[in-house]
Design a protein around this motif. Structure first.
Motif, PDB file in Angstrom:
ATOM      1  N   ALA A  86       0.822  -1.272  -0.207  1.00 59.25           N
ATOM      2  CA  ALA A  86      -0.125   0.115   0.050  1.00 59.25           C
ATOM      3  C   ALA A  86       1.002   1.471   0.037  1.00 59.25           C
ATOM      4  O   ALA A  86       1.830   1.505   0.753  1.00 59.25           O
ATOM      5  N   GLY A  87       0.640   2.282  -1.042  1.00 57.21           N
ATOM      6  CA  GLY A  87       1.142   3.475  -0.996  1.00 57.21           C
ATOM      7  C   GLY A  87       2.685   3.504  -1.780  1.00 57.21           C
ATOM      8  O   GLY A  87       3.326   4.361  -1.902  1.00 57.21           O
ATOM      9  N   THR A  88       2.918   2.092  -2.275  1.00 55.43           N
ATOM     10  CA  THR A  88       4.300   2.255  -2.843  1.00 55.43           C
ATOM     11  C   THR A  88       4.254   2.393  -4.303  1.00 55.43           C
ATOM     12  O   THR A  88       5.391   2.600  -5.034  1.00 55.43           O
ATOM     13  N   ASP A  89       2.933   2.780  -4.789  1.00 56.36           N
ATOM     14  CA  ASP A  89       2.895   3.073  -6.359  1.00 56.36           C
ATOM     15  C   ASP A  89       2.783   4.651  -6.771  1.00 56.36           C
ATOM     16  O   ASP A  89       2.767   5.037  -7.613  1.00 56.36           O
ATOM     17  N   ASN A  90       2.707   5.406  -5.269  1.00 61.04           N
ATOM     18  CA  ASN A  90       2.871   6.681  -5.434  1.00 61.04           C
ATOM     19  C   ASN A  90       4.368   7.430  -5.628  1.00 61.04           C
ATOM     20  O   ASN A  90       5.153   6.794  -5.035  1.00 61.04           O
ATOM     21  N   TRP A  91       4.380   8.576  -6.351  1.00 55.17           N
ATOM     22  CA  TRP A  91       5.504   9.244  -6.367  1.00 55.17           C
ATOM     23  C   TRP A  91       5.684  10.315  -5.434  1.00 55.17           C
ATOM     24  O   TRP A  91       4.781  10.894  -5.344  1.00 55.17           O
ATOM     25  N   ILE A  92       6.916  10.361  -4.862  1.00 57.51           N
ATOM     26  CA  ILE A  92       6.994  11.583  -3.658  1.00 57.51           C
ATOM     27  C   ILE A  92       8.055  12.587  -4.277  1.00 57.51           C
ATOM     28  O   ILE A  92       9.163  12.224  -4.840  1.00 57.51           O
ATOM     29  N   LEU A  93       7.738  13.906  -4.098  1.00 57.09           N
ATOM     30  CA  LEU A  93       8.481  14.869  -4.338  1.00 57.09           C
ATOM     31  C   LEU A  93       9.078  15.449  -2.830  1.00 57.09           C
ATOM     32  O   LEU A  93       8.139  15.974  -2.193  1.00 57.09           O
ATOM     33  N   GLU A  94      10.300  15.450  -2.789  1.00 52.01           N
ATOM     34  CA  GLU A  94      10.998  15.930  -1.486  1.00 52.01           C
ATOM     35  C   GLU A  94      12.027  16.978  -1.870  1.00 52.01           C
ATOM     36  O   GLU A  94      12.730  16.735  -2.790  1.00 52.01           O
ATOM     37  N   PHE A  95      11.887  18.033  -1.108  1.00 51.81           N
ATOM     38  CA  PHE A  95      13.005  19.265  -1.439  1.00 51.81           C
ATOM     39  C   PHE A  95      14.466  18.828  -0.541  1.00 51.81           C
ATOM     40  O   PHE A  95      14.245  18.176   0.212  1.00 51.81           O
ATOM     41  N   GLU A  96      15.128  19.046  -1.426  1.00 52.20           N
ATOM     42  CA  GLU A  96      16.627  18.609  -0.659  1.00 52.20           C
ATOM     43  C   GLU A  96      17.003  19.953   0.200  1.00 52.20           C
ATOM     44  O   GLU A  96      16.520  21.044  -0.028  1.00 52.20           O
ATOM     45  N   PRO A  97      17.917  19.576   1.400  1.00 50.80           N
ATOM     46  CA  PRO A  97      17.979  20.328   2.410  1.00 50.80           C
ATOM     47  C   PRO A  97      18.886  21.707   1.974  1.00 50.80           C
ATOM     48  O   PRO A  97      20.113  21.200   1.020  1.00 50.80           O
ATOM     49  N   ILE A  98      18.740  22.787   2.165  1.00 50.78           N
ATOM     50  CA  ILE A  98      19.588  24.032   1.951  1.00 50.78           C
ATOM     51  C   ILE A  98      20.730  24.146   2.812  1.00 50.78           C
ATOM     52  O   ILE A  98      21.887  24.306   2.601  1.00 50.78           O
ATOM     53  N   GLU A  99      20.601  23.890   3.981  1.00 49.49           N
ATOM     54  CA  GLU A  99      21.486  23.957   5.154  1.00 49.49           C
ATOM     55  C   GLU A  99      21.597  22.473   5.870  1.00 49.49           C
ATOM     56  O   GLU A  99      20.431  21.835   6.272  1.00 49.49           O
TER      57      GLU A  99
ATOM     58  N   GLY B 156      11.953  20.879   4.675  1.00 50.85           N
ATOM     59  CA  GLY B 156      12.406  19.622   4.995  1.00 50.85           C
ATOM     60  C   GLY B 156      11.171  18.837   5.389  1.00 50.85           C
ATOM     61  O   GLY B 156      11.013  17.783   5.487  1.00 50.85           O
ATOM     62  N   GLN B 157       9.944  19.826   5.710  1.00 50.31           N
ATOM     63  CA  GLN B 157       8.890  19.118   6.287  1.00 50.31           C
ATOM     64  C   GLN B 157       7.837  18.954   5.314  1.00 50.31           C
ATOM     65  O   GLN B 157       6.935  18.263   5.566  1.00 50.31           O
ATOM     66  N   ILE B 158       8.035  19.425   4.016  1.00 43.11           N
ATOM     67  CA  ILE B 158       7.046  19.243   2.945  1.00 43.11           C
ATOM     68  C   ILE B 158       7.459  18.129   2.051  1.00 43.11           C
ATOM     69  O   ILE B 158       8.538  17.873   1.763  1.00 43.11           O
ATOM     70  N   VAL B 159       6.393  17.206   2.057  1.00 40.25           N
ATOM     71  CA  VAL B 159       6.496  15.868   1.272  1.00 40.25           C
ATOM     72  C   VAL B 159       5.260  15.854   0.245  1.00 40.25           C
ATOM     73  O   VAL B 159       4.123  15.829   0.905  1.00 40.25           O
ATOM     74  N   LEU B 160       5.433  15.942  -1.177  1.00 46.90           N
ATOM     75  CA  LEU B 160       4.315  16.074  -1.778  1.00 46.90           C
ATOM     76  C   LEU B 160       4.041  14.555  -2.599  1.00 46.90           C
ATOM     77  O   LEU B 160       5.116  14.092  -3.007  1.00 46.90           O
ATOM     78  N   THR B 161       2.938  13.940  -2.747  1.00 41.07           N
ATOM     79  CA  THR B 161       2.812  12.666  -3.336  1.00 41.07           C
ATOM     80  C   THR B 161       2.017  12.910  -4.691  1.00 41.07           C
ATOM     81  O   THR B 161       1.143  13.809  -4.765  1.00 41.07           O
ATOM     82  N   PHE B 162       2.241  12.207  -5.619  1.00 39.78           N
ATOM     83  CA  PHE B 162       1.705  12.233  -6.863  1.00 39.78           C
ATOM     84  C   PHE B 162       1.272  10.787  -7.502  1.00 39.78           C
ATOM     85  O   PHE B 162       2.256   9.874  -7.248  1.00 39.78           O
ATOM     86  N   PRO B 163       0.350  10.588  -8.064  1.00 40.18           N
ATOM     87  CA  PRO B 163       0.190   9.341  -8.703  1.00 40.18           C
ATOM     88  C   PRO B 163       1.173   8.834  -9.910  1.00 40.18           C
ATOM     89  O   PRO B 163       1.308   7.655 -10.040  1.00 40.18           O
ATOM     90  N   THR B 164       1.738   9.756 -10.717  1.00 35.46           N
ATOM     91  CA  THR B 164       2.470   9.377 -11.707  1.00 35.46           C
ATOM     92  C   THR B 164       3.760  10.208 -11.744  1.00 35.46           C
ATOM     93  O   THR B 164       3.867  11.293 -10.998  1.00 35.46           O
TER      94      THR B 164
END
Length: 93
Positions: free
Chosen positions: A19-32, A50-58
């Motif tokens: 469950a949830g492994t077919d979603n794609w995740i966008l994470e920002f790389e840390p600045i500092e 670093g607290q922002i995690v966005l999920t997408f279907p593709t």
């Protein structure tokens, strides 16, 4: 300009389902880098992205979001799923 990574979350070793492994995740790389707080000793930084995690279907949806918002994103390919097929009787060979 912001940098991010797009990837698929692999299955946890402690779970049997996918469950949830077919979603794609966008994470920002840390600045500092994180540094220990002198009072508590907890690691932290001023980078709140670093607290922002966005999920997408593709992966295409994640890439188009990054392009629309001016985020430079690199895609980490999904790990190959290997099935280890065995029967209960294989435990006693």
């Amino acid at each position: 300009m912001s940098h991010a990574r797009i990837f698929q979350k692999p299955k946890n070793a402690m779970q049997s389902g996918r469950a949830g492994t077919d979603n794609w995740i966008l994470e920002f790389e840390p600045i500092e880098a994180k540094k220990p707080d002198p009072l508590t000793g907890w690691a932290g930084s001023g980078d709140t992205r670093g607290q922002i995690v966005l999920t997408f279907p593709t992966v295409e949806a994640a890439k188009s979001y990054a392009d629309r918002h001016g985020v430079t994103a690199h895609v980490i390919p999904a790990p190959e799923r290997l099935l280890k097929l065995q029967t209960y009787a294989d435990n006693f060979k």
